[in-house]
Design a protein around this motif. Structure first.
Motif, short mmCIF file in Angstrom:
data_model
loop_
_atom_site.label_atom_id
_atom_site.label_comp_id
_atom_site.label_asym_id
_atom_site.label_seq_id
_atom_site.Cartn_x
_atom_site.Cartn_y
_atom_site.Cartn_z
N VAL A 30 0.84 -1.21 0.00
CA VAL A 30 0.00 0.00 0.00
C VAL A 30 0.87 1.26 0.00
O VAL A 30 0.48 2.28 -0.57
CB VAL A 30 -0.99 0.01 1.19
CG1 VAL A 30 -1.94 -1.16 1.11
CG2 VAL A 30 -0.28 0.06 2.53
N ASP A 33 2.09 1.72 -3.50
CA ASP A 33 0.99 2.15 -4.36
C ASP A 33 0.60 3.61 -4.13
O ASP A 33 -0.31 4.12 -4.79
CB ASP A 33 -0.23 1.26 -4.14
CG ASP A 33 -0.05 -0.14 -4.71
OD1 ASP A 33 0.90 -0.32 -5.51
OD2 ASP A 33 -0.84 -1.04 -4.38
N LEU A 35 -0.14 5.27 -0.93
CA LEU A 35 -0.85 5.72 0.27
C LEU A 35 0.04 6.68 1.06
O LEU A 35 1.22 6.43 1.26
CB LEU A 35 -1.25 4.53 1.14
CG LEU A 35 -2.03 4.86 2.41
CD1 LEU A 35 -3.12 3.83 2.66
CD2 LEU A 35 -1.12 4.93 3.64
N ALA A 60 -9.00 3.73 2.06
CA ALA A 60 -8.02 3.78 0.97
C ALA A 60 -8.53 2.92 -0.17
O ALA A 60 -8.83 1.73 0.02
CB ALA A 60 -6.65 3.27 1.44
N GLY A 61 -8.65 3.52 -1.35
CA GLY A 61 -9.05 2.76 -2.53
C GLY A 61 -10.42 2.14 -2.37
O GLY A 61 -11.40 2.82 -2.04
N ARG A 62 -10.49 0.83 -2.58
CA ARG A 62 -11.77 0.11 -2.57
C ARG A 62 -12.23 -0.27 -1.17
O ARG A 62 -13.27 -0.92 -1.03
CB ARG A 62 -11.63 -1.17 -3.40
CG ARG A 62 -11.35 -0.96 -4.87
CD ARG A 62 -11.08 -2.28 -5.55
NE ARG A 62 -12.05 -3.29 -5.15
CZ ARG A 62 -11.78 -4.59 -5.01
NH1 ARG A 62 -10.53 -5.02 -5.19
NH2 ARG A 62 -12.71 -5.45 -4.66
N TRP A 63 -11.48 0.14 -0.14
CA TRP A 63 -11.78 -0.34 1.20
C TRP A 63 -11.81 0.79 2.22
O TRP A 63 -11.16 1.83 2.05
CB TRP A 63 -10.72 -1.37 1.64
CG TRP A 63 -10.68 -2.57 0.76
CD1 TRP A 63 -9.87 -2.79 -0.31
CD2 TRP A 63 -11.52 -3.72 0.86
NE1 TRP A 63 -10.13 -4.01 -0.88
CE2 TRP A 63 -11.14 -4.61 -0.18
CE3 TRP A 63 -12.55 -4.11 1.73
CZ2 TRP A 63 -11.74 -5.84 -0.37
CZ3 TRP A 63 -13.15 -5.35 1.54
CH2 TRP A 63 -12.75 -6.19 0.50
N GLY A 92 -15.33 0.26 0.34
CA GLY A 92 -14.92 1.65 0.29
C GLY A 92 -15.88 2.55 -0.48
O GLY A 92 -15.87 3.77 -0.28
N THR A 93 -16.72 1.99 -1.35
CA THR A 93 -17.65 2.79 -2.15
C THR A 93 -19.00 2.95 -1.47
O THR A 93 -19.55 4.06 -1.40
CB THR A 93 -17.85 2.14 -3.53
OG1 THR A 93 -16.59 2.05 -4.20
CG2 THR A 93 -18.81 2.96 -4.38
N TRP A 299 -4.19 3.17 9.09
CA TRP A 299 -3.96 2.67 7.73
C TRP A 299 -3.32 1.29 7.76
O TRP A 299 -3.55 0.46 6.86
CB TRP A 299 -3.11 3.65 6.92
CG TRP A 299 -1.67 3.78 7.33
CD1 TRP A 299 -1.15 4.69 8.19
CD2 TRP A 299 -0.57 2.96 6.89
NE1 TRP A 299 0.21 4.49 8.33
CE2 TRP A 299 0.59 3.45 7.54
CE3 TRP A 299 -0.45 1.88 6.02
CZ2 TRP A 299 1.84 2.88 7.34
CZ3 TRP A 299 0.80 1.32 5.82
CH2 TRP A 299 1.93 1.82 6.47
#
Length: 314
Positions: A30, A33, A35, A60-63, A92-93, A299
């Motif tokens: 992460v 990527d 973060l 973070a992102g999808r979560w 995450g959405t 995180w």
């Protein structure tokens, strides 16, 4: 519309799902990527009669997710874990629950993984490390396991208040591949390549002047501004690495107490875990010790919880 049941991963399931090496890699991934730990929401802490309640959200992102943890010092005398709690992993959405994890087991996995990730970058890999571990609780066991995932260990010396518990950890280390493991005293930090502090101490555990040039010290036991495991002498003479500057300057008593004494300033921080992971690689250890101070951040819980969840459903 009915909501499907949320799977629960108890402590055993969390431990089975993800090995220490995989937890280390989840954290590294992460950070690679992109973060930014500096943007992580701060921990909320609420005093209660039994101790302290902690709330640690992150996205973070999808979560997304949140850990609700309890720190109950009196539990130790009752034979219960000092740290309790649960982790709610969310989409995450939509922010719909995806899984509920045992919070104590998640913490016992992620904290050593953070330390091991730092150790992987702060120590030389060309020879086995002589390690001194302060503490004999779950974090001490977890750190021995996580360190073995990233480095060869020549020896483990356990320093703890309870001789029986100290010998128990030394025996465990011998059983998982470090035959030169035994109990010892704080004075033995002078012969260590790596010193790991995972205790509930509120005062320094050893004389920082004894730590050898080029040695690494990892301190994870406290997230409180008025508690520390290392002394001002060590901080003054060390490179200091942290998870995030914002969190360290808010919570790390190991650094804030020396600063209040006028011994160091905020500019004394050398860099962060993200700096270590993203490179460039550090030069070989020099004349200064290297101190990594961890306070634990949300995180990290999210990164490891996602990895646990994925491993459990595969």
């Amino acid at each position: 519309m009915s909501t499907p049941p949320v799977p629960y991963l108890d402590g055993d399931a969390v431990t089975r799902a993800l090995a220490p090496a995989a937890a280390v890699e989840a954290l590294a991934r992460v950070l690679r990527d992109g973060l930014d730990p500096e943007t992580c929401p701060p921990r909320s802490a609420v005093p209660v009669p039994a101790g302290e309640l902690l709330l640690m959200p992150a996205a973070a992102g999808r979560w997304a997710g949140v850990k609700i943890a309890g720190v109950a010092p009196g539990n130790t005398a009752l034979g219960l874990p000092r740290i309790t709690g649960s982790y709610l992993l969310l989409d995450g959405t939509t922010l719909r629950p995806r899984a509920l994890l045992d919070g104590a087991a998640l913490t016992a996995l992620r904290t050593p993984a953070v330390s091991a990730l730092a150790v992987r970058h702060l120590t030389a890999h060309d020879r086995p490390l002589r390690v001194v571990v302060f503490g004999s609780g779950p974090q001490a066991y977890g750190h021995v396991e996580a360190l073995l995932a990233v480095r060869r260990l020549a020896s483990v010396t356990v320093v703890a208040r309870d001789p029986g518990r100290a010998e128990g950890l030394a025996a465990y280390a011998r059983g998982i591949g470090v035959p030169e493991s035994r109990t010892g005293t704080a004075d033995e930090v002078g012969g260590a390549d790596l010193v790991v502090c995972c205790t509930t101490a509120r005062e320094p555990l050893f004389d920082g002047r004894r730590v050898a040039a080029g040695a690494v010290v990892v301190a994870v036991g406290s997230h409180e501004p008025d508690a520390r495991e290392t002394d001002t002498a060590l901080v003054r003479r060390s490179e200091v690495w942290v998870e995030a500057r914002s969190a360290a300057l808010r919570e790390a008593g190991d650094l804030l107490i020396p600063e209040a004494e006028g011994a160091i300033g905020a500019g004394h921080l050398t860099g962060t875990l993200a700096d270590l992971v993203r490179g460039p690689a550090l030069p070989a250890p020099g004349p200064a010790p290297r101190l990594f101070k961890s306070v634990g951040m949300a995180w990290e819980d999210l990164a490891v919880a996602v990895a646990v969840h994925r491993a459990a459903i595969d």
